[in-house]
Write a protein that holds these residues in place. Structure first.
Motif, PDB file in Angstrom:
ATOM      1  N   ALA A 166      10.038  -2.249  18.198  1.00 36.01           N
ATOM      2  CA  ALA A 166       8.728  -2.760  18.594  1.00 36.01           C
ATOM      3  C   ALA A 166       7.832  -2.845  17.371  1.00 36.01           C
ATOM      4  N   ALA A 167       7.205  -3.988  17.201  1.00 38.63           N
ATOM      5  CA  ALA A 167       6.333  -4.213  16.040  1.00 38.63           C
ATOM      6  C   ALA A 167       5.253  -5.193  16.458  1.00 38.63           C
ATOM      7  N   ASN A 168       4.263  -4.700  17.146  1.00 45.76           N
ATOM      8  CA  ASN A 168       3.209  -5.578  17.655  1.00 45.76           C
ATOM      9  C   ASN A 168       2.393  -6.181  16.526  1.00 45.76           C
ATOM     10  N   TYR A 169       2.890  -7.295  15.997  1.00 42.69           N
ATOM     11  CA  TYR A 169       2.188  -8.137  15.038  1.00 42.69           C
ATOM     12  C   TYR A 169       2.059  -7.555  13.640  1.00 42.69           C
ATOM     13  N   ILE A 170       2.582  -6.334  13.386  1.00 43.87           N
ATOM     14  CA  ILE A 170       2.552  -5.762  12.046  1.00 43.87           C
ATOM     15  C   ILE A 170       3.766  -4.849  11.864  1.00 43.87           C
ATOM     16  N   ALA A 171       4.378  -4.936  10.667  1.00 43.89           N
ATOM     17  CA  ALA A 171       5.565  -4.125  10.373  1.00 43.89           C
ATOM     18  C   ALA A 171       5.476  -3.601   8.945  1.00 43.89           C
ATOM     19  N   ARG A 172       6.302  -2.592   8.645  1.00 42.19           N
ATOM     20  CA  ARG A 172       6.292  -1.953   7.320  1.00 42.19           C
ATOM     21  C   ARG A 172       7.707  -1.884   6.762  1.00 42.19           C
ATOM     22  N   TRP A 173       7.839  -2.263   5.474  1.00 43.28           N
ATOM     23  CA  TRP A 173       9.106  -2.162   4.739  1.00 43.28           C
ATOM     24  C   TRP A 173       8.956  -1.011   3.764  1.00 43.28           C
ATOM     25  N   ASN A 174       9.853  -0.005   3.823  1.00 36.31           N
ATOM     26  CA  ASN A 174       9.747   1.164   2.951  1.00 36.31           C
ATOM     27  C   ASN A 174      10.687   1.091   1.757  1.00 36.31           C
ATOM     28  N   GLY A 175      11.297  -0.059   1.538  1.00 33.67           N
ATOM     29  CA  GLY A 175      12.238  -0.224   0.429  1.00 33.67           C
ATOM     30  C   GLY A 175      13.675  -0.227   0.887  1.00 33.67           C
ATOM     31  N   ALA A 179       0.849  -1.191   0.000  1.00 29.08           N
ATOM     32  CA  ALA A 179       0.000   0.000   0.000  1.00 29.08           C
ATOM     33  C   ALA A 179       0.880   1.234   0.000  1.00 29.08           C
ATOM     34  N   GLY A 180       0.616   2.167  -0.894  1.00 30.06           N
ATOM     35  CA  GLY A 180       1.324   3.449  -0.908  1.00 30.06           C
ATOM     36  C   GLY A 180       2.828   3.330  -0.991  1.00 30.06           C
ATOM     37  N   GLY A 181       3.322   2.390  -1.772  1.00 27.67           N
ATOM     38  CA  GLY A 181       4.759   2.209  -1.923  1.00 27.67           C
ATOM     39  C   GLY A 181       5.421   1.498  -0.754  1.00 27.67           C
ATOM     40  N   MET A 182       4.635   1.012   0.172  1.00 24.90           N
ATOM     41  CA  MET A 182       5.148   0.295   1.338  1.00 24.90           C
ATOM     42  C   MET A 182       4.682  -1.158   1.275  1.00 24.90           C
ATOM     43  N   LEU A 183       5.447  -2.044   1.908  1.00 20.05           N
ATOM     44  CA  LEU A 183       5.056  -3.436   2.043  1.00 20.05           C
ATOM     45  C   LEU A 183       4.794  -3.691   3.519  1.00 20.05           C
ATOM     46  N   TYR A 184       3.614  -4.205   3.835  1.00 21.24           N
ATOM     47  CA  TYR A 184       3.231  -4.501   5.201  1.00 21.24           C
ATOM     48  C   TYR A 184       3.280  -6.008   5.423  1.00 21.24           C
ATOM     49  N   ALA A 185       3.736  -6.413   6.608  1.00 21.40           N
ATOM     50  CA  ALA A 185       3.787  -7.824   6.980  1.00 21.40           C
ATOM     51  C   ALA A 185       3.105  -7.989   8.327  1.00 21.40           C
ATOM     52  N   GLY A 186       2.302  -9.032   8.418  1.00 19.87           N
ATOM     53  CA  GLY A 186       1.624  -9.322   9.668  1.00 19.87           C
ATOM     54  C   GLY A 186       1.986 -10.716  10.132  1.00 19.87           C
ATOM     55  N   GLY A 187       1.724 -11.022  11.392  1.00 18.00           N
ATOM     56  CA  GLY A 187       2.004 -12.351  11.907  1.00 18.00           C
ATOM     57  C   GLY A 187       2.004 -12.383  13.415  1.00 18.00           C
ATOM     58  N   ASN A 188       2.772 -13.325  13.941  1.00 16.58           N
ATOM     59  CA  ASN A 188       2.866 -13.506  15.388  1.00 16.58           C
ATOM     60  C   ASN A 188       4.271 -13.110  15.828  1.00 16.58           C
ATOM     61  N   PHE A 189       4.550 -11.808  15.841  1.00  7.94           N
ATOM     62  CA  PHE A 189       5.853 -11.293  16.243  1.00  7.94           C
ATOM     63  C   PHE A 189       5.661  -9.964  16.964  1.00  7.94           C
TER      64      PHE A 189
END
Length: 133
Positions: free
Chosen positions: A23-32, A6-16
């Motif tokens: 800190a990344a409560n179950y969701i993180a973002r990769w900006n490239g 979304a919007g040039g970013m990649l989001y990842a979800g899971g159990n982390f």
């Protein structure tokens, strides 16, 4: 691991709870170039993410979470989930930047083809949806 763009970013979800030491409560973002957490937005494992027509869906906060599906119908996004999953409400927000405010959808779902169904008008801005019990 569920992924969505979304919007040039990649989001990842899971159990982390951390991403690259942040800190990344179950969701993180990769900006490239770097991975970052999105703060305390989620309070439980993210089981699914989806992105279509600037709409982002995440499934969290349920003991036995139903699958939230989305179909683009030309003028809106049709969200649906099984009718045997009662007690859920669709929530939405326009931003995942703190402070995040999830609002209950004001439209009531109708039953169509054995599923609870909600149609949302598309906007130019990204919109994020989740089911909450």
């Amino acid at each position: 691991m569920p992924l969505a763009a979304a919007g040039g970013m990649l989001y990842a979800g899971g159990n982390f709870t951390t991403a690259d030491g942040n800190a990344a409560n179950y969701i993180a973002r990769w900006n490239g170039s770097s991975l970052s957490g999105l703060g305390s937005r989620m309070n439980n494992q993210v089981n699914a993410l989806a992105m279509s027509c600037n709409i982002f869906i995440t499934r969290i906060d349920a003991i036995s979470p139903p699958t939230l599906s989305m179909i683009h119908n030309g003028t809106g996004a049709v969200l649906s989930w099984p009718t045997n999953s009662t007690g859920f409400v669709v929530q939405s927000t326009f931003s995942l930047t703190p402070p995040i405010i999830w609002l209950d959808n004001s439209n009531l779902p109708v039953i169509l083809n054995g599923k609870f169904t909600l149609t949302n008008t598309l906007s130019a801005a990204a919109q994020f949806f989740r089911l909450k019990q």
